[in-house]
Structures are given as C-alpha cells and as structure tokens.
Design an enzyme around this catalytic site. Sequence first.
Site, short mmCIF file in Angstrom:
data_model
loop_
_atom_site.label_atom_id
_atom_site.label_comp_id
_atom_site.label_asym_id
_atom_site.label_seq_id
_atom_site.Cartn_x
_atom_site.Cartn_y
_atom_site.Cartn_z
N TRP A 184 -19.03 49.80 -66.48
CA TRP A 184 -19.28 48.40 -66.15
C TRP A 184 -20.63 47.98 -66.71
CZ3 TRP A 184 -17.45 52.01 -62.60
CH2 TRP A 184 -16.14 51.77 -62.14
N HIS A 205 -17.86 43.87 -60.15
CA HIS A 205 -16.52 43.88 -59.57
C HIS A 205 -16.64 43.49 -58.09
CE1 HIS A 205 -17.16 48.57 -59.08
NE2 HIS A 205 -18.18 47.87 -58.66
N ARG A 231 -19.98 40.49 -66.24
CA ARG A 231 -20.24 41.68 -67.07
C ARG A 231 -21.03 41.28 -68.29
NH1 ARG A 231 -15.07 45.33 -66.12
NH2 ARG A 231 -15.06 45.03 -63.86
N GLN A 245 -11.99 38.49 -59.50
CA GLN A 245 -11.16 39.61 -59.04
C GLN A 245 -10.73 39.38 -57.61
OE1 GLN A 245 -13.36 43.33 -59.40
NE2 GLN A 245 -12.70 43.59 -61.53
N VAL A 288 -12.04 56.23 -55.85
CA VAL A 288 -10.74 56.58 -55.30
C VAL A 288 -10.31 57.96 -55.78
CG1 VAL A 288 -9.77 54.28 -54.83
CG2 VAL A 288 -9.70 55.20 -57.16
N ALA A 330 -7.34 51.41 -51.70
CA ALA A 330 -8.07 50.25 -52.21
C ALA A 330 -7.43 49.83 -53.51
CB ALA A 330 -9.54 50.59 -52.43
N1 DAH Z 1 -13.35 47.70 -59.42
C1 DAH Z 1 -12.45 48.13 -60.49
C2 DAH Z 1 -12.82 47.42 -61.77
O1 DAH Z 1 -13.46 46.42 -61.74
C3 DAH Z 1 -11.02 47.85 -60.12
C4 DAH Z 1 -10.54 48.76 -59.05
C5 DAH Z 1 -9.93 49.94 -59.36
C6 DAH Z 1 -10.72 48.44 -57.72
C7 DAH Z 1 -9.45 50.79 -58.39
C8 DAH Z 1 -10.27 49.29 -56.71
C9 DAH Z 1 -9.63 50.47 -57.09
O2 DAH Z 1 -10.41 49.04 -55.42
O3 DAH Z 1 -9.17 51.29 -56.10
O4 DAH Z 1 -12.48 47.87 -62.81
#
Ligand code: DAH
Length: 362
Positions: A184, A205, A231, A245, A288, A330
């Site tokens: 990121w 995010h 970003r 998001q 995760v 999540a």
């Molecule tokens: N935060 C991640 C992104 O911006 C997306 C994401 C992936 C969120 C997996 C989640 C997850 O909660 O479990 O690329």
Amino acid sequence: MAGQVPAKVDIIGASSELNLNLDHTRLMGNPKIDVPLAELRAEALRALGACTAADIDGWLARYLGRKGELTLALRGIAERPADERRDFGAAANALKDELEAALARRVEELGGPAKGSVEALDVTLPGRRSLQGRLHPTTRTIRDITSAFSSMGFQVVEGPEVEYDHYNFSALNIPEDHPARDMWDTLWVDRADADGRRRMLMRTHTSPMQARIMERQKPPVRVVVPGRCYRYEATDATHEWHFHQVEGLAVAEGITFADLKGTLLEFARRIFGADRKVRFRCDYFPFVEPGVDMAIDWKGRWLEIMGAGMVHPRVLSGVGYDPERYTGFAFGMGVERIAMLRHGIDDIRQFAANDLRFLSQF
Ligand code: DAH
C-alpha cells in the site's frame, strides 16, 4: 386595457397636459390621493418618453417591478384611511393599466421587445423543467452494498480518513519496516512527532477500522465500514489515488470459514444477480489467515471483486480479544470497481471527474 389609454396621449412628449386626459381622474375625488398618483403618473410617462430600448427594463423595474413605485403604492393601500382606500385602489390600478399600455406602445415604437423585457415573456411556451439532483453512482453503490449486509445483521460504521500508521498497519499485523507495507503506497501527513517521526497518513484502506471497532466493543461484532481511501499512485483507467472501499468484519465465538463463504455468496447474489457463482482462491493479506480473493462469474470470466479471510489471531490479541475463544472473518472491496462492473464503466477516473454527461446517466 388599451381602451383606458386615451388615444391622443403622446407619451413621448408627456407633459402636464396629460393630466387632463386621465381616464381615472374621474375616480379620484380625493385630493390627497390625486396628488401623489398624478405626480407619479406624470413622472413615469415623462421617463418612459425619454427611454431608449436599453432603458426599458430599468423603467419597468422602477415603476412596475416588484419594488417599483406604483407597486409599492398599491401595496400601501391597507395603511390608508378606510374612506380613501377604495378610490385610491381604483385609481392606482387604473394607472397601472395605463402605464402598462404606454409601455407596450413605447416598446413598439422602439422597434419591438428587447430580450428580457415584459413583452419578451411568452406565457404560452412550455415550462422549463427544473434540474433535479441525484445521488452519485459511488454513493448509490455504497448504499446498495451496505444495505445488502445490514439485512444480514451487519451494522454500518464510518471511520477517520486521516489515520495513525498504527491502525493502518501495525494493528493489522503489518509491523514497521515489514515488506508487506509496500503493498500500500501511502500519502503521509506532513506532521512529525517530537522524535521526528511522521505517524499520520491518509488511510490506504478501510481495514484500520477493524481494530478501532474491536477496541471499543466486545464480541460479537458484525460491521461494515464504507469510506474513502487514498494511495500514492499514478492514475490510469483502473487506478485512482482516491477511491472508496467497504470493509466488513464479523467476530464471535464459533465463526468459521463456512460463514465467510455463505455471507459473501449471499452478498454477491444480492448485488450481481440471483444465479451468480463465486470462486475463492488463496491470497495473502497480513491481517487474515487463511486469506482469499473472491471472484464472481461475469460474462464467462472470473472477476475478482474483494479480498477476505479469517481474522489473524494476532489482530485479535492486539485488541485484547482471546483468539482461542473468538474467531471471525473480514473482507474488503473497492466500491468503484463494483460500480464499474455493474454499469459497464471503463474508466475509474470518471467517478471524480465531475462530468455531468457521465453523472446524469445514473
Ligand atoms: N484492505 C485490503 C486492501 O485494501 C482489502 C482486504 C483484504 C480487506 C482482505 C480485508 C481482507 O478485510 O480480509 O487491499
């Protein structure tokens, strides 16, 4: 109306002689009424006679407009002594008719109505429809997504767009100097702490809200978090430096990967249609374990629409949840990407371009 205007009145050369031709003087038995109206009349006609085409609108505003002298006089009727009201009203109305007729003739003499003058008003034209606002396609998509989840028992919560690196990274099992931070690219806020370090950034995010929510609340937790993200990114048709998001989090005793699959399948069917199929493939996100990407079948192809996974035990213990007792899943998805799929939009930059030709299609 025209009949009330004595034909021989020459409004160009309006003078005291005009008073004699006043049709309405018959109604004006009261000298207190006579004098101001007669003066107003003489003055208005004299001014009208001196008008060029360019002056007509000003004349109209001065005498007959909403705050015109005659209009105000008419409005003042109520304040007059009762015995004067009737005569005054009749006289003033007659004068109004006379001035309107004189105006019409003057306009004629000057070569027809100018744009914007009374005569240019054609009441038979169809009305102009007033522009009606509508919701931005991003807002509509966010509402569709969150209502799909709220009907499954998720609360909707929002969080800060300027975030501490602790929540954006560390609390999500992305320690400082860990290469995963490179996933990121970040815009930092130019404000350093006493130790010279910058700790605030534009969130990359919506995931930082996972830890913020769990810190504040005991399990069970079931929330979705819509919001804007940023970003440090070169833009093209599929990349924007700011976008939206929707994050999701469900934590309780006994939650399994089957709950993740069932919930996200149900979501996909509500948003993309009842027969939609979904595919989960392994993917890596530090917060995760296991992590997946979810794709939907779309025109004969698989299209990835979100990342998801079972909340990492380190994320749970970081906020004081016992990972032996609680489990959860999540997920996070890009709102514009979902709107692009649903509406066949081919350039993500359209969402912030503020182009009505694009926006009014929704
Ligand atoms: N935060 C991640 C992104 O911006 C997306 C994401 C992936 C969120 C997996 C989640 C997850 O909660 O479990 O690329």
